[in-house]
Scaffold this active site. Structure first.
Site, short mmCIF file in Angstrom:
data_model
loop_
_atom_site.label_atom_id
_atom_site.label_comp_id
_atom_site.label_asym_id
_atom_site.label_seq_id
_atom_site.Cartn_x
_atom_site.Cartn_y
_atom_site.Cartn_z
N LYS A 38 9.00 -26.39 16.42
CA LYS A 38 10.14 -25.51 16.68
C LYS A 38 11.36 -26.38 16.95
O LYS A 38 11.43 -27.08 17.95
CB LYS A 38 9.83 -24.61 17.89
CG LYS A 38 10.90 -23.60 18.23
CD LYS A 38 10.41 -22.71 19.37
CE LYS A 38 11.43 -21.69 19.79
NZ LYS A 38 10.93 -20.81 20.88
N ASP A 135 9.40 -10.65 27.44
CA ASP A 135 9.71 -10.42 26.02
C ASP A 135 8.45 -10.10 25.22
O ASP A 135 8.25 -10.62 24.12
CB ASP A 135 10.43 -11.65 25.44
CG ASP A 135 11.29 -11.28 24.23
OD1 ASP A 135 11.59 -10.09 24.05
OD2 ASP A 135 11.67 -12.20 23.48
#
Length: 385
Positions: A38, A135
């Site tokens: 990432k 989330d």
């Protein structure tokens, strides 16, 4: 103890995109182990004042060691990016599977129960460490090669000290709990509300408070979350309807799992919706998933459809940013690194006293073979200049 740099890895195709940059597949050169890298663009982080968010995500991932949450194996920096090297999840995310893999959207109850159980275990791990996720949604739940799921993207997670409360209107519209929308203080209650939204969406094939691709203002979705009761079709069994109603209760004190603080998962796991789950076997990774991803399929949007990041202009990096980069760039994380050494059999090769090499009184076995018997490799040291 070796320094980790971009040269430690081979970079492969782009898998998707995150908030600050793209995600691509990568491979550790020394072991062959595959990961997802990432990339967080330094200029994009600085422009959006995301230093604190990025550092918190890295520090939280470093603490978590669970088969139900993606693991951080390495963190390093390049000239332009900060990189998190994470568990690779080739099976795609739940949103893709809910809406693209069947005749109609949604899963059968067996599959929804299995994924819900594994996500509940992931939330349990985070809550036990005092971390609220904030989330939980289908896009952030990823499948691995074998069909197990893990929680990913901990950018909005925050650690809550024992006995404290936090406040923050963060999350995704339609999944945020009423107390988050109203900017009230909370502990772990938002996660159980979002978890209820996830369970509902897996079964119904659409989110409880907004239909897919429905064009509606954020304020209207927030109003529905706070005031409107969700509706249930005949896709829901009595147990499925019951758990969703209890998880989607408007008030935290009425919501399933919220009265037990950090141990709310124990209450949730006792619900009759999970009566088919053998928790000890599930937690040990011994349960067979109801769906096995095809190793030759790509469970994601076409890479050509992934929007390219625009160039960040007007942002300059300076020496003041170096302190932040040093806190981020800490190399390998011990437990995932050790697991990699075991899985790739490197430990056996590095161990002098491995199978068949039991120590004896013959000291000569500890000496390296003479150069002529070392094949194409020459281990003689170069003279210092």
């Amino acid at each position: 103890s070796q320094r980790v740099t971009y040269k430690t890895f081979r970079q492969y195709r782009v898998l998707g995109k995150g908030g600050f940059g793209e995600v691509c597949a990568c491979q550790v050169r020394a072991t062959g182990k595959m990961y997802a890298c990432k990339k967080l663009e330094k200029k994009r982080i600085k422009k959006r004042k995301g230093e604190n968010m990025v550092l918190i995500e890295k520090q939280i991932l470093q603490k978590v060691n669970s088969r139900f949450v993606v693991s951080l194996a390495y963190s390093y920096a390049t000239k332009d990016s900060l990189c998190l090297v994470l568990t690779i999840m080739n099976g795609g995310d739940l949103k893709f599977h809910i809406y693209n893999m069947g005749v109609e959207a949604g899963f059968d109850l067996e599959r929804a129960v299995f994924y819900s159980a594994e996500v509940a275990c992931g939330l349990e791990c985070l809550h036990n460490l005092g971390i609220v996720y904030r989330d939980c949604k289908p896009e952030n739940i990823l499948l691995d090669d074998h069909g197990h799921v893990r929680i990913s993207d901990l950018g909005l997670a925050v650690e809550i000290p024992e006995g404290d409360l936090v406040r923050g209107r963060v999350g995704t519209v339609g999944y945020m709990a009423p107390e988050v929308i109203d900017n009230e203080k909370y502990t772990f209650s938002p996660d159980w509300f979002s978890f209820g939204c996830l369970v509902y969406e897996m079964i119904e094939g659409q989110a409880p408070f907004r239909a897919r691709k429905e064009k509606v203002k954020r304020e209207e979705v927030d109003r529905r979350v706070k005031e409107q009761a969700e509706t249930y079709s005949d896709k829901f069994s009595d147990d499925a309807k019951s758990i969703c109603q209890q998880l989607l209760a408007k008030r935290p004190q009425d919501r399933l799992g919220c009265s037990a603080g950090r141990h709310g998962a124990e209450v949730v796991k006792q619900h009759s919706f999970f009566s088919s789950i053998k928790w000890k076997r599930l937690e040990a990774g011994m349960c067979t998933p109801p769906f096995m991803p095809d190793p030759h399929a790509v469970y994601a949007k076409d890479v050509l459809d992934i929007e390219q990041f625009s160039t960040v202009k007007g942002v300059n990096l300076d020496t003041n940013d170096d302190q932040f980069y040093q806190r981020f760039n800490t190399g390998s994380v011990s437990i995932p690194w050790q697991r990699e050494m075991i899985e790739t059999k490197c430990y056996e090769e590095l161990n002098v006293f491995g199978p068949g090499n039991t120590p004896t009184n013959d000291l000569r076995m500890d000496l390296p073979p003479p150069p002529e018997k070392r094949g194409c490799f020459n281990f003689t040291r170069k003279k210092r200049r």
